[in-house]
Motif scaffolding. Sequence first.
Motif, PDB file in Angstrom:
ATOM      1  N   TRP A 257     -43.112  -3.315 -12.657  1.00  0.00           N
ATOM      2  CA  TRP A 257     -42.289  -2.109 -12.595  1.00  0.00           C
ATOM      3  C   TRP A 257     -42.438  -1.540 -11.188  1.00  0.00           C
ATOM      4  O   TRP A 257     -43.560  -1.361 -10.703  1.00  0.00           O
ATOM      5  CB  TRP A 257     -42.748  -1.076 -13.619  1.00  0.00           C
ATOM      6  N   GLY A 275     -37.627  -2.838 -13.675  1.00  0.00           N
ATOM      7  CA  GLY A 275     -38.647  -3.303 -14.597  1.00  0.00           C
ATOM      8  C   GLY A 275     -38.175  -4.546 -15.313  1.00  0.00           C
ATOM      9  O   GLY A 275     -37.039  -5.005 -15.089  1.00  0.00           O
ATOM     10  N   ASP A 277     -36.204  -6.626 -17.352  1.00  0.00           N
ATOM     11  CA  ASP A 277     -34.922  -6.458 -18.034  1.00  0.00           C
ATOM     12  C   ASP A 277     -34.380  -5.030 -17.934  1.00  0.00           C
ATOM     13  O   ASP A 277     -33.564  -4.607 -18.773  1.00  0.00           O
ATOM     14  CB  ASP A 277     -35.032  -6.850 -19.523  1.00  0.00           C
ATOM     15  N   VAL A 278     -34.828  -4.265 -16.921  1.00  0.00           N
ATOM     16  CA  VAL A 278     -34.387  -2.870 -16.770  1.00  0.00           C
ATOM     17  C   VAL A 278     -34.052  -2.597 -15.309  1.00  0.00           C
ATOM     18  O   VAL A 278     -34.798  -2.989 -14.406  1.00  0.00           O
ATOM     19  CB  VAL A 278     -35.475  -1.871 -17.229  1.00  0.00           C
ATOM     20  N   CYS A 279     -32.938  -1.918 -15.086  1.00  0.00           N
ATOM     21  CA  CYS A 279     -32.592  -1.416 -13.756  1.00  0.00           C
ATOM     22  C   CYS A 279     -31.893  -0.072 -13.947  1.00  0.00           C
ATOM     23  O   CYS A 279     -30.802  -0.016 -14.522  1.00  0.00           O
ATOM     24  CB  CYS A 279     -31.695  -2.391 -13.005  1.00  0.00           C
ATOM     25  N   ILE A 280     -32.552   1.005 -13.492  1.00  0.00           N
ATOM     26  CA  ILE A 280     -31.973   2.342 -13.625  1.00  0.00           C
ATOM     27  C   ILE A 280     -31.745   2.882 -12.222  1.00  0.00           C
ATOM     28  O   ILE A 280     -32.699   3.165 -11.491  1.00  0.00           O
ATOM     29  CB  ILE A 280     -32.892   3.285 -14.423  1.00  0.00           C
ATOM     30  N   ALA A 301     -42.014   3.747 -17.122  1.00  0.00           N
ATOM     31  CA  ALA A 301     -42.374   2.509 -17.808  1.00  0.00           C
ATOM     32  C   ALA A 301     -43.010   2.794 -19.161  1.00  0.00           C
ATOM     33  O   ALA A 301     -42.633   2.186 -20.178  1.00  0.00           O
ATOM     34  CB  ALA A 301     -43.326   1.695 -16.928  1.00  0.00           C
ATOM     35  N   LEU A 304     -40.329   4.124 -21.625  1.00  0.00           N
ATOM     36  CA  LEU A 304     -39.427   3.062 -22.086  1.00  0.00           C
ATOM     37  C   LEU A 304     -40.126   2.138 -23.075  1.00  0.00           C
ATOM     38  O   LEU A 304     -39.545   1.726 -24.089  1.00  0.00           O
ATOM     39  CB  LEU A 304     -38.898   2.273 -20.891  1.00  0.00           C
ATOM     40  N   THR A 309     -34.959   5.838 -24.017  1.00  0.00           N
ATOM     41  CA  THR A 309     -33.812   5.167 -23.419  1.00  0.00           C
ATOM     42  C   THR A 309     -33.787   5.417 -21.910  1.00  0.00           C
ATOM     43  O   THR A 309     -34.410   6.364 -21.420  1.00  0.00           O
ATOM     44  CB  THR A 309     -32.498   5.692 -24.018  1.00  0.00           C
ATOM     45  N   PRO A 310     -33.066   4.596 -21.160  1.00  0.00           N
ATOM     46  CA  PRO A 310     -32.920   4.863 -19.723  1.00  0.00           C
ATOM     47  C   PRO A 310     -32.372   6.266 -19.429  1.00  0.00           C
ATOM     48  O   PRO A 310     -32.794   6.910 -18.473  1.00  0.00           O
ATOM     49  CB  PRO A 310     -31.947   3.770 -19.270  1.00  0.00           C
ATOM     50  N   ARG A 314     -33.999   9.220 -17.149  1.00  0.00           N
ATOM     51  CA  ARG A 314     -33.268   9.869 -16.068  1.00  0.00           C
ATOM     52  C   ARG A 314     -33.300  11.407 -16.216  1.00  0.00           C
ATOM     53  O   ARG A 314     -33.592  12.138 -15.276  1.00  0.00           O
ATOM     54  CB  ARG A 314     -31.817   9.369 -16.060  1.00  0.00           C
TER      55      ARG A 314
END
Length: 469
Positions: A257, A275, A277-280, A301, A304, A309-310, A314
């Motif tokens: 992350w 991270g 499988d994650v991109c915010i 991290a 999540l 949720t993303p 945020r």
Amino acid sequence: MKNESTLHLSDSQYRNLYFVGAGGIGMANLERYFLSKGHNVAGYDRVASPLTAQLEAEGIAIVYEDSADLIPEAFRNPDDTLVAYTPAVPDNNEILTWFRNNGFTPIKRAALLGNITHSTKAICVAGSHGKTTTCSMIANILRGSEIGCNAFLGGILRNTGSNLVLSDTSPWSVIEADEYDRSFHHLSPTIAVVTSTDPDHLDIYGDEEGYLEGFAHFTSLIRPGGILLLHTGLKLRPRQNEEVKVFTYSGGSEGDWYAEEINFDNGRLTFTLIGPDVCIENVEIGVPVEINIDNSVAAAAASLLAGATPEDVRKGLASFRGAKRRFEIIRDGRDGSTALIDDYAHSPNEVKASIRSVRKLYPGRKISVIFQPHLYTRTRDFASEFAESLSEADEVIMPEIYPARELPIPGVDSMMILNSITSSSKYFCERKNLLNLIKNLNFDLLMTLGAADIDRLLPDINKILEQRN
């Protein structure tokens, strides 16, 4: 009487809880928690403070004289009363002694907190620095999500005005895992975060090796199937169960992350969170200082991984107003007046990171620092490191050491640090004379740093600066 390991607070016998050292920030959230659950709560502390005044207003009876005669009658029966204490309370405390001599088995605050982690899904954040802010960020993210949480914080979350977040429905607890007195060894994390392992509390651990061993044992307590989030680059060698997943993180480009596309723009700080499988994209930090990038990545991290949720992440990070005394901007000075920033930084690396973050946030400003050393042992063990870190400031003012729980050590005083500071201006000033000195000096940007009680002077310092500007 049950011991600490067999204690179950669901037992109906414990209608009453008495806290010895009730004014401590870590005790306060437990007092509020059990009061909210319908228990009767009372306690003792050595001195009154704004926090104890708030606790009394909420319905917690607190006395300030160490006299067993002042223990309320309702709290004198060991069959229905549990007594908790903080390690800062001396063994010769009269109230604690009375309980021990009259059929009670007082337990440490850490054991009481540990009991909560055994009965919930717990996110436990440990580290020599960064843990209060990271915990507070996680709490702010989860409390705004469908998941919710009960959070026990080591500072006042400015979003709520409390160090406790409550939920009647959430299975999650967010816990600040304090390494002092090996308190975090009572915990049972589902998700554990280790932010840093810079040596500290060597009066407890002996040396850096012993300190790292304390953290290694903490990682061994993560439940099977749990998760360990570990900052990159630490010397720590974790000993987690083989069924525990391990992820690394950083505020830079390293780890599972991490943050990229970091952007400072007109008082705003944004980055992209990457991270597995994650991109915010365009994540904004509500307290826009560089030292919070690492904390934000860890908090995002952990949240999540707990099911947030993303969009929860945020919103939670953007709305985060910070914890009191964690890089708290009292006066922003953007109009050209004197800026005033308060930070709990009390280790050499924290002090250095705090001053460097201010330089980035306020380029070109003259930085003056009031640093009150906390503990004789910490001063003795890290005097040269403190001097190096404080030399990052343009001007340093230092009062005498705040002893907290310790007795003086011959030859150990603030001058051990001050004499080696290379800043162009430096002063020793007794705490009782600080306000007079501040009246006679001109400041561009003033920082108050340390884990002592320097924050109690902030209202008066701010008033002086307001009158001047």
